[in-house]
Scaffold this active site. Structure first.
Site, PDB file in Angstrom:
ATOM      1  N   HIS A 130      15.974 -26.238  22.686  1.00  0.00           N
ATOM      2  CA  HIS A 130      17.193 -26.581  23.424  1.00  0.00           C
ATOM      3  C   HIS A 130      16.960 -26.704  24.932  1.00  0.00           C
ATOM      4  CE1 HIS A 130      19.558 -24.763  19.782  1.00  0.00           C
ATOM      5  NE2 HIS A 130      19.148 -25.988  19.564  1.00  0.00           N
ATOM      6  N   THR A 205      18.270 -14.992  14.864  1.00  0.00           N
ATOM      7  CA  THR A 205      19.070 -16.203  14.699  1.00  0.00           C
ATOM      8  C   THR A 205      19.797 -16.142  13.373  1.00  0.00           C
ATOM      9  OG1 THR A 205      19.026 -18.610  14.374  1.00  0.00           O
ATOM     10  CG2 THR A 205      16.978 -17.431  13.918  1.00  0.00           C
ATOM     11  N   ASN A 228      16.975  -9.980  11.438  1.00  0.00           N
ATOM     12  CA  ASN A 228      18.305 -10.267  11.984  1.00  0.00           C
ATOM     13  C   ASN A 228      19.243  -9.117  11.644  1.00  0.00           C
ATOM     14  OD1 ASN A 228      19.662 -12.307  13.544  1.00  0.00           O
ATOM     15  ND2 ASN A 228      20.997 -12.650  11.790  1.00  0.00           N
TER      16      ASN A 228
END
Ligand SMILES: [Zn+2]
Length: 252
Positions: A130, A205, A228
């Protein structure tokens, strides 16, 4: 092999991770916002209401390409206040991953984060899906300005929108905004590394944001590890599931 129940004890998680790194040579780490929360960077997708208290639009709108074009002053106000975190420092997960790369035990990091903390910790091979707040590019002459330059606000027009001091051109963060495609070369690099990895560690994530989440389908190696706090849609495919603080899991 499928994981039975997640490892929740940090010492046990560290032991399992350190053993994986000791026994495999092509490990890729794929990380999301949860990697940076221990560095004080909030996940803007989590609904804590913080953004809505301060801004008139939801973050998905303020971080869209059309909003950048139509409301540049509000865009840069949000960008400065919420996307750039000048005081953030790498945490134990960033530091350990950089150390493992130097030792030849980690091939690369693929990250959804734009905070540059992996590089700050010393990581060299980082695929930033990103983009990064540390690169802000003049759309006319290509000059690149860092996050500190954006925050210093020395060259702006009357609306508070940064302007290139070299040519007067518009500045755009090298960050993938909503409505924009990911960089093809970054995707290609990440896919190549993931496809050649024998261990893929996915950390911090929720694996719900595409196309980034779809990259994991290229992994055909031996061990898939998911770290996670909350369950992810790909937990059933994991060989090792870890559900504890990611910075603690990398304390070895
Ligand atoms: Zn310029």
């Amino acid at each position: 092999m499928a994981a039975s129940s997640p490892i929740t004890e940090p010492h046990e998680a560290s032991r399992v991770l350190s053993e994986l790194f000791a026994n495999h040579k092509r490990v890729v780490f794929f990380g999301g916002a949860g990697v940076s929360t221990a560095s004080g960077i909030p996940d803007f997708r989590s609904e804590d209401g913080l953004y809505r208290q301060q801004f008139d639009y939801p973050p998905e709108v303020m971080l869209s390409h059309s909003f950048y074009r139509s409301h540049p002053a509000e865009f840069f106000e949000f960008y400065r206040k919420k996307m750039i975190a000048p005081s953030a420092r790498p945490n134990q997960a960033h530091i350990k991953l950089a150390e493992l790369e130097r030792a030849g035990s980690l091939l690369s990091v693929v990250t959804q984060n734009i905070d540059g903390l992996h590089q700050m910790a010393g990581s060299q091979r980082v695929w930033e899906l990103h983009g990064s707040v540390h690169r802000n590019i003049c759309q006319s002459c290509g000059a690149v300005y860092d996050a500190a330059w954006i925050c210093a606000r020395e060259h702006e027009d009357e609306r508070g929108v940064p302007v290139c001091p070299v040519c007067g051109g518009a500045i755009k963060p090298d960050v993938v905004l909503y409505e924009e495609p990911l960089s093809e070369s970054v995707i290609a690099g990440a896919v190549e590394d993931i496809a050649s990895a024998d261990v893929l560690i996915i950390g911090g994530t929720s694996l719900v944001v595409f196309p980034a989440a779809g990259l994991t389908q290229y992994f055909t190696g031996e061990r898939l590890v998911i770290i996670n706090r909350d369950p992810t849609p790909q937990d059933a495919h994991a060989d090792v599931l870890i559900s504890c603080d990611i910075a603690e899991a990398f304390r070895f």
